[in-house]
Design an enzyme around this catalytic site. Structure first.
Site, short mmCIF file in Angstrom:
data_model
loop_
_atom_site.label_atom_id
_atom_site.label_comp_id
_atom_site.label_asym_id
_atom_site.label_seq_id
_atom_site.Cartn_x
_atom_site.Cartn_y
_atom_site.Cartn_z
N LEU A 149 0.81 -1.17 0.07
CA LEU A 149 -0.12 0.07 -0.12
C LEU A 149 0.89 1.18 -0.05
CD1 LEU A 149 -2.61 1.26 0.34
CD2 LEU A 149 -2.53 1.29 2.65
N HIS A 168 5.87 2.52 12.31
CA HIS A 168 6.32 3.75 12.02
C HIS A 168 5.25 4.74 11.90
CE1 HIS A 168 8.35 6.57 8.90
NE2 HIS A 168 9.25 5.93 9.26
#
Length: 337
Positions: free
Chosen positions: A126, A230
């Site tokens: 993605l 992240h």
């Protein structure tokens, strides 16, 4: 209007651009032209195999601006992972060290290398360009995959996973990998990730610790990253959590990012979707909905207003053109919630 379609050979320059824009730690978009071309070739085979697509098929899609033709992002589905190439994770669990005689009872966390997700379906790759990260583009680029799977469940496993990118700094350095590198490897994270992206995974089994790793032996920074994502990945994780994905203690063996899972038929978008017949009308005042046609090689998905009726879905001309459907054609729809 933005639409989703299968990737094509003409999308190669965009895929190369995405690979370079995605930054460090994005293993599914290696910065290697031959590997990226191989992904396109493999996807073409998967889409055109129809209902006979093989278990290891890899479906890769792009998001396109329907007016300009500009490619804005990509996402994919791996039908079955860990079959041709081993899929490694660390599993976080607990063991008890106890002595009744000494009245000592200690519980400690351990990481064990495993292949527990072999034969699962993985949603992956993605990526959305920075300029397109607005409105509901991320919603469309992620969730349409659940309708694609709902339409052809025979191609996909009962368990669906997503590997989430773990924490690293602006230079791609991961505290978790730093500890592993110091004690077991002689390569930096970028080199390790590049090798995985190139399909070179044997070094994981050869060099990773062969026995469970006691988490308390890791330095504090490495321990703090276990199961953490992240900053750029946090929105994607929240979206998946709303779909019903959860973390069961599995992490990436490089950056310690969490791998989340859900049962295919229980994923929220898929569970509330239904197949209806399109009815093309001049104007629509209905709610914005996620809509796909029901094809494979000519798959299309959009996020547009629609209105459900008795076994029909009212859509406007623009939506019908984007989906390449006419009145009476089947479509699958899920409300945007």
């Amino acid at each position: 209007m933005n639409l989703i379609r299968p990737i094509e050979p003409r999308d190669f320059p965009a895929l190369v651009r995405f690979a370079h824009e995605s930054g460090h730690g994005f293993t599914s978009l290696p910065k290697h032209d031959a590997q990226l071309q191989s992904k396109i070739d493999r996807a073409e085979v998967a889409f055109h195999d129809g209902p006979n697509a093989k278990g290891g098929a890899g479906f890769l899609f792009v998001m396109e601006d329907a007016d300009s033709g500009e490619v804005l992002g990509t996402s994919g589905i791996e039908a079955r992972v860990g079959i041709e190439d081993a899929l490694y994770h660390y599993h976080l669990s607990r063991v008890v060290h106890s002595s009744r005689e000494l009245d000592i009872h200690n519980t400690v966390d351990v990481l064990t290398l495993c292949n527990d997700y072999s034969n699962a379906t993985e949603i992956c790759t993605l990526f959305l360009t920075g300029a397109a990260r607005a409105r509901h583009n991320g919603y469309l680029l992620s969730r349409f995959r659940f309708l694609f799977m709902a339409q052809r469940p025979q191609l996909f496993a009962d368990t669906v996973i997503a590997e989430m990118r773990g924490r690293s700094d602006s230079e791609g350095r991961s505290p978790f990998w730093g500890w592993l590198q110091k004690h077991f490897f002689s390569m930096d994270l970028a080199d390790a990730v590049h090798r995985v992206g190139m399909g070179q995974k044997s070094f994981i089994a050869e060099l990773m610790p062969r026995y469970p790793v006691y988490v308390s032996l890791l330095d504090d920074d490495a321990q703090a990253t276990i199961g953490q994502v992240h900053d750029d990945t946090a929105p994607a994780l929240k979206l998946l959590q709303r779909e019903g994905f959860g973390w069961r203690g599995y992490i990436d063996p490089f950056d310690a990012g969490p791998t989340v899972e859900a049962q295919r038929d229980a994923i929220a978008t898929a569970a509330r979707s239904c197949e209806l017949r399109a009815q093309v009308v001049p104007h629509i005042n209905g709610p914005t909905s996620l809509i796909t046609n029901t094809r494979q090689a000519a798959f299309r998905a959009v996020l547009m207003p629609a209105q459900q009726g008795d076994n029909i879905l009212n859509i406007d001309d623009a939506t019908a053109r984007a989906l390449d459907v006419c009145s009476g054609d089947p479509v699958r729809v899920a409300s945007m919630e």
